[in-house]
Design a protein around this motif. Sequence first.
Motif, short mmCIF file in Angstrom:
data_model
loop_
_atom_site.label_atom_id
_atom_site.label_comp_id
_atom_site.label_asym_id
_atom_site.label_seq_id
_atom_site.Cartn_x
_atom_site.Cartn_y
_atom_site.Cartn_z
N LYS A 156 0.82 -1.20 0.00
CA LYS A 156 0.00 0.00 0.00
C LYS A 156 0.86 1.26 0.00
CE LYS A 156 -3.99 -2.09 2.32
NZ LYS A 156 -4.60 -2.64 1.12
N GLY A 157 1.87 1.26 -0.87
CA GLY A 157 2.69 2.45 -1.04
C GLY A 157 3.71 2.69 0.06
N GLN A 158 3.81 1.79 1.02
CA GLN A 158 4.73 2.01 2.14
C GLN A 158 5.86 0.98 2.09
OE1 GLN A 158 2.52 1.81 5.79
NE2 GLN A 158 4.20 2.59 7.03
N VAL A 159 7.10 1.43 2.33
CA VAL A 159 8.24 0.50 2.33
C VAL A 159 8.12 -0.43 3.54
CG1 VAL A 159 10.75 0.29 2.61
CG2 VAL A 159 9.80 2.05 1.11
N MET A 160 8.22 -1.72 3.27
CA MET A 160 8.08 -2.70 4.34
C MET A 160 9.31 -3.61 4.37
SD MET A 160 4.87 -2.08 5.32
CE MET A 160 4.20 -3.46 6.19
N LEU A 161 9.58 -4.17 5.52
CA LEU A 161 10.63 -5.17 5.65
C LEU A 161 9.97 -6.54 5.57
CD1 LEU A 161 12.59 -3.45 8.54
CD2 LEU A 161 13.13 -3.44 6.09
N LYS A 162 10.78 -7.53 5.21
CA LYS A 162 10.17 -8.85 5.01
C LYS A 162 11.09 -9.96 5.50
CE LYS A 162 9.15 -11.83 1.22
NZ LYS A 162 9.05 -11.94 -0.21
N PHE A 163 10.54 -10.86 6.25
CA PHE A 163 11.24 -12.07 6.66
C PHE A 163 10.60 -13.24 5.95
CE2 PHE A 163 13.07 -11.25 11.18
CZ PHE A 163 13.76 -10.17 10.70
N THR A 164 11.41 -14.09 5.33
CA THR A 164 10.89 -15.33 4.76
C THR A 164 11.55 -16.46 5.55
OG1 THR A 164 10.84 -14.20 2.65
CG2 THR A 164 10.48 -16.56 2.60
N LEU A 165 10.75 -17.08 6.40
CA LEU A 165 11.33 -17.98 7.41
C LEU A 165 11.30 -19.42 6.93
CD1 LEU A 165 9.32 -16.16 10.17
CD2 LEU A 165 11.74 -15.87 9.74
N LEU A 166 12.19 -19.78 5.99
CA LEU A 166 12.17 -21.13 5.45
C LEU A 166 13.08 -22.08 6.23
CD1 LEU A 166 12.37 -20.38 1.60
CD2 LEU A 166 10.37 -21.07 2.89
N ASN A 167 13.99 -21.54 7.03
CA ASN A 167 15.02 -22.36 7.64
C ASN A 167 14.47 -23.12 8.86
OD1 ASN A 167 17.29 -23.36 8.94
ND2 ASN A 167 18.56 -21.64 8.31
N PRO A 168 14.47 -24.47 8.78
CA PRO A 168 13.88 -25.23 9.89
C PRO A 168 14.69 -25.16 11.18
CG PRO A 168 14.80 -26.73 8.25
CD PRO A 168 14.96 -25.34 7.70
N SER A 169 15.92 -24.66 11.11
CA SER A 169 16.69 -24.59 12.36
C SER A 169 16.53 -23.25 13.07
CB SER A 169 18.17 -24.91 12.09
OG SER A 169 18.71 -23.95 11.25
N LEU A 170 15.67 -22.40 12.51
CA LEU A 170 15.42 -21.10 13.13
C LEU A 170 14.58 -21.26 14.40
CD1 LEU A 170 16.05 -18.17 12.04
CD2 LEU A 170 13.64 -18.08 11.47
N THR A 171 15.05 -20.67 15.51
CA THR A 171 14.34 -20.84 16.79
C THR A 171 13.65 -19.54 17.20
OG1 THR A 171 16.26 -20.11 18.02
CG2 THR A 171 16.09 -22.48 17.59
N HIS A 172 12.80 -19.63 18.21
CA HIS A 172 12.16 -18.43 18.75
C HIS A 172 13.20 -17.46 19.30
CE1 HIS A 172 7.90 -20.35 19.36
NE2 HIS A 172 8.31 -20.35 18.11
N GLU A 173 14.30 -18.00 19.86
CA GLU A 173 15.36 -17.11 20.38
C GLU A 173 15.99 -16.30 19.25
OE1 GLU A 173 15.57 -20.77 21.51
OE2 GLU A 173 13.96 -19.76 22.64
N HIS A 174 16.26 -16.97 18.10
CA HIS A 174 16.79 -16.23 16.94
C HIS A 174 15.84 -15.09 16.59
CE1 HIS A 174 18.94 -20.10 15.57
NE2 HIS A 174 19.90 -19.21 15.79
#
Length: 475
Positions: free
Chosen positions: A446-464
Amino acid sequence: MNLNDHTVLSPSESDRTAFRKAIYDTVDAILASIADDNAFSGINPYKLREEITALPFLTDCGESWESVLSSLKTSVLPHMLRTWSPSYMPHLHSPVLIESIASELIIAAYNSSMDSWDQGPAATEIEVKTIKELCSLFGYGPESDGVFTSGGSQSNISAAIALRDRYISKKMGWDTKKKGLPESFSKLRLYTSEISHFSFDKAAHMMGLGYDAVVKLPVDENERIDTEKARIIIRSDAENGLYPFLIAATIGTTDFGSIDNVQELRGIADEHGMYLHADAAYGSGAILSSYRERIGELSLADSITVDFHKMFLLPISASALLVKDSATLDTFQLHADYLNREEDEEDGYINLVGKSLQTTRRFDALKVYISFRMRGREGYRAIMDKAIENASYFHSRILQDDAFIAPLSPELSSVVFALKGGDERNKRARRMLLSEGIVIGQTVHKGQVMLKFTLLNPSLTHEHIDTLIGKIRQM
Ligand SMILES: *Cc1c(COP(=O)(O)O)cnc(C)c1O
């Protein structure tokens, strides 16, 4: 041992030793380059270009294997992007399952080609079996078929060409393959979401229809095709004498992971005798997750694009185009005396060249075959669920945090959000993270610059995820 004294594999002991050395040395070099958890060295493009420009290329007498490898170890491998890093999350570009790297070694060692049975007997039979199993996984019946391709773009382009040919043949009794486009070609229209993948524009160009033949359907506030508006637009085009021939639904948009409603779109397509394609390059992985109902009933579509080099965590390239009716792929059938003689095919030799835009083609099906066997439904379910649940955890964390805005709730594994404080702050945050070896995405909503995370890595934890949020908050 001097590797330059050996060329290709053979049963001889010394060639075997040379092969083993090349592979083992390479494995050691890769492992030695993994010193920390960062995704990237942070080197700037000028410095990296200078370093690579200074390296030798085609010297008169060649270099030893040791010299090439050592230069790769100092100048190249350290600046490779490490897709397995928990700090890498910008694109639909995944880390790969360890066994699939071994699959790539088998693919390269035998160098099978998928164009004819005599260039890959076991490879052909495995691709045929894999395609059959995939068709059944996605709910297609025994008349279905498919082919492996180089990626979602090729799968989408192939689908658009094949379905256009079918439409023109059905509607006008005209053979596009032989005679080219019919006189009324400029009336043909392909409909897709305004945020669908650009490969449909490329397809329209290559099909001789041009970009103007692609009608971009508006999306609702959840970034899915607004089916009520779509119905009105397509009906009005048909009434005005245009030929709506294809709707391309996106099952997981590249930017937001939003999912078009296949069932509604099927209804609209049927109203006008159109075909329906499901571009599930991204969202197809959800079929093996606990959240499969989110992607809808893909077997309602006439063809499906599946990318294995996204959610399925297999090495590039690995994609397939599945078609509900095997005759759809006849568009690519052609007989060449040297390759796929008709009399061979009558005797049971399957020559897959007749289903593909490509001639020489990689045995990518092996990666799917090996990882599907090894992981099973449960193994893959855990991988897909982790990605989807991490996205939902991330989204819930930033919703509670008043430093951020998070307008869309994630359907798959992508989260789009912004720091409060405007576009410049968000752009700066992304660049600063990159120089620290943390790679995240950037897009516009909607016209606003946004950041994006694509979380495909299965070793990614809540702490990360918590650590990252804390870091971004400070920028
Ligand atoms: C990635 C993607 C594509 C293109 O696939 P490639 O494998 O990169 O060619 C097409 N459609 C969607 C929705 C995608 O996310």
